[in-house]
Design an enzyme around this catalytic site. Structure first.
Site, PDB file in Angstrom:
ATOM      1  N   GLU A 130      25.135 -72.133 -15.833  1.00 41.19           N
ATOM      2  CA  GLU A 130      25.304 -73.768 -15.352  1.00 41.19           C
ATOM      3  C   GLU A 130      26.101 -73.650 -14.231  1.00 41.19           C
ATOM      4  OE1 GLU A 130      26.485 -76.646 -14.089  1.00 41.19           O
ATOM      5  OE2 GLU A 130      26.712 -77.477 -16.279  1.00 41.19           O
ATOM      6  N   CYS A 187      29.711 -81.218 -12.073  1.00 46.84           N
ATOM      7  CA  CYS A 187      28.325 -80.563 -11.325  1.00 46.84           C
ATOM      8  C   CYS A 187      27.235 -81.545 -11.250  1.00 46.84           C
ATOM      9  CB  CYS A 187      28.063 -79.400 -12.226  1.00 46.84           C
ATOM     10  SG  CYS A 187      29.493 -78.132 -12.404  1.00 46.84           S
TER      11      CYS A 187
END
Length: 461
Positions: free
Chosen positions: A234, A268
């Site tokens: 990720e 993020c």
């Protein structure tokens, strides 16, 4: 980078730690391997009891660990406490659902008969020790969303946390031990990033998961590929936040502020690129800029603070460079954009408009409270702008038009599409991205199965 707690609110080094030596690392790898041999045979009920206990302890520790996180990486303390509470909920969710998510699966009767079997099934079995390379921005949540499903699946964890959150990293190891997990089930490795490659090459480590930067992801993926080991990555995100004419513009603008500055903008999945239909662009911009400018920036340990400092001096410098590059190339600064005087690595909530493809901020992730505004003539242009990014983590769309909903779901290049709200991770939904945002999924049944040996069991007639 030293392994140390450095308070980003004032730059003061509070604690430093020596990196573990080869002898200690070897001991821990041996322990992980040995522990897995027995832990893998425990029942889901036994694992759930331990994980529920860890959740109870975390709830009790919420205030203390919240202050530790804030001191280590600067998030407002009220958000730190909320992060701890979220982790406890996720632990309980996996404790409750893991047995169902990993239950044996029976192929169709027709397929069993066609294969010549008397019976057959698919079983999910654990892989072994899994290395987790985790970031500082959500120092509890990023780890727990790996550890909870991994432990419930019967794996054991090795944590290499970011070097600026060592106290949080050590707390996590202690938390699982206090809950009753044996020592080798979850271990924190106080090591620098340079030691990751050697550990990943060790045959006792069966897989890896990383949340972090694109360069870090490339390095881990390259080594794991060479060693033929499973990885989940990720990485970065530059999520679009699209506002169409049918949207509730007032609410969209209010939520947009939170979506951009959550965790001091260092997330993020924070919305970063605000793509607004021309019919509502002026109304949205007025409300959004006013909301960003009204935020209280200050000491993250104060309850009234909305935005604290960035986690590091380098992080602030990187953000400043993106803003300055955009300004030099013609972007308008609608609020913020100037480093404040005084100690600490603060940066004000900032909104830029007039963004062009030549600006670095158009293609690079702005990891801090800086938003970019785009005007879209119609839905097609909104989709083009949204997809004009190397990243594809999540996305946000505000519309009440069902035909537009279908188009955005079909066409947006992202691992999630959130309508009339902001992206938020939840243990029940898969989380992850496409393109340079990584691959694989965390959370939900998809996440718990990532580090399982999916085994076909076939019995002849």
């Amino acid at each position: 980078m030293p392994i140390a707690t450095v308070n980003p609110a004032n730059g003061e080094t509070l604690r430093t730690y020596e990196a573990m030596g080869e002898e200690e690392l070897e001991r821990r790898l041996q322990l992980a391997e040995a522990t897995f041999r027995t832990y893998r045979t425990t029942t889901y009920a036994e694992r759930a009891r331990l994980l529920d206990r860890a959740a109870d302890l975390l709830d009790e520790d919420q205030g203390d660990i919240g202050r530790v996180m804030t001191t280590e990486m600067g998030k407002p303390v009220k958000q730190a406490r909320a992060e701890a509470a979220k982790c406890a909920r996720a632990m309980r969710w996996y404790a409750e659902h893991a047995a169902e998510l990993l239950a044996d699966e029976e192929p169709s009767a027709a397929d069993v008969k066609d294969s010549g079997a008397a019976r057959a099934l698919v079983r999910y079995r654990p892989l072994g020790p899994v290395l987790a390379v985790m970031p500082w921005n959500f120092p509890l949540w990023q780890v727990v969303r790996f550890a909870a499903p991994a432990l419930m699946a019967g794996n054991v964890g090795l944590l290499k946390h970011a070097s600026n959150v060592p106290q949080t990293a050590l707390y996590l190891e202690d938390l699982f031990h206090r809950a009753g997990f044996t020592e080798g089930c979850f271990q924190t490795l106080l090591i620098g990033s340079g030691a990751v490659d050697e550990i990943l090459r060790d045959d006792r480590v069966k897989a890896a998961t990383l949340t972090g930067s694109e360069p870090a992801g490339r390095a881990v993926a390259a080594t794991a590929g060479e060693m033929i080991k499973k990885t989940v990555l990720e990485l970065g995100g530059s999520d679009p936040y699209v506002v169409m004419p049918s949207a509730d513009v007032d609410r969209a603008a209010r939520v947009a502020v939170t979506a951009r500055v959550q965790n001091n903008g260092q997330s993020c999945i924070a919305a970063k690129r605000f793509i607004v239909h021309t019919d509502v662009y002026d109304a949205f911009t007025e409300r959004f800029v006013a909301g960003m400018a009204a935020l209280r920036v200050g000491d993250p340990l104060e309850e009234e603070t909305d935005v604290g400092p960035l986690a590091s001096e380098q992080g602030r410098s990187d953000l400043e460079e993106l803003v300055d590059d955009a300004r030099r190339s013609g972007a308008a600064v609608l609020c913020g954009g100037e480093r404040p005087d005084g100690p600490g690595w603060y940066y004000p909530p900032t909104v830029l408009s007039g963004i062009t493809r030549e600006m670095r901020i158009h293609r690079e992730e702005a990891f801090g409270p800086v938003a970019t505004l785009y005007r879209a003539a119609d839905l097609d242009e909104a989709v083009l702008i949204a997809n004009d990014s190397p990243f594809g983590l999540s996305s946000n769309v505000w519309t009440r038009d069902e035909a537009e909903v279908d188009r955005f779901v079909r066409d947006l290049e992202a691992g999630g599409v959130y309508f009339n709200g902001m992206t938020a991770s939840h243990p029940g939904f898969p989380f992850g991205g496409v393109k340079r945002s990584g691959y694989g999924r965390e959370l939900s049944g998809h996440g718990i199965r990532e580090f399982c040996n999916i085994t076909t069991v076939w019995h002849g007639a």
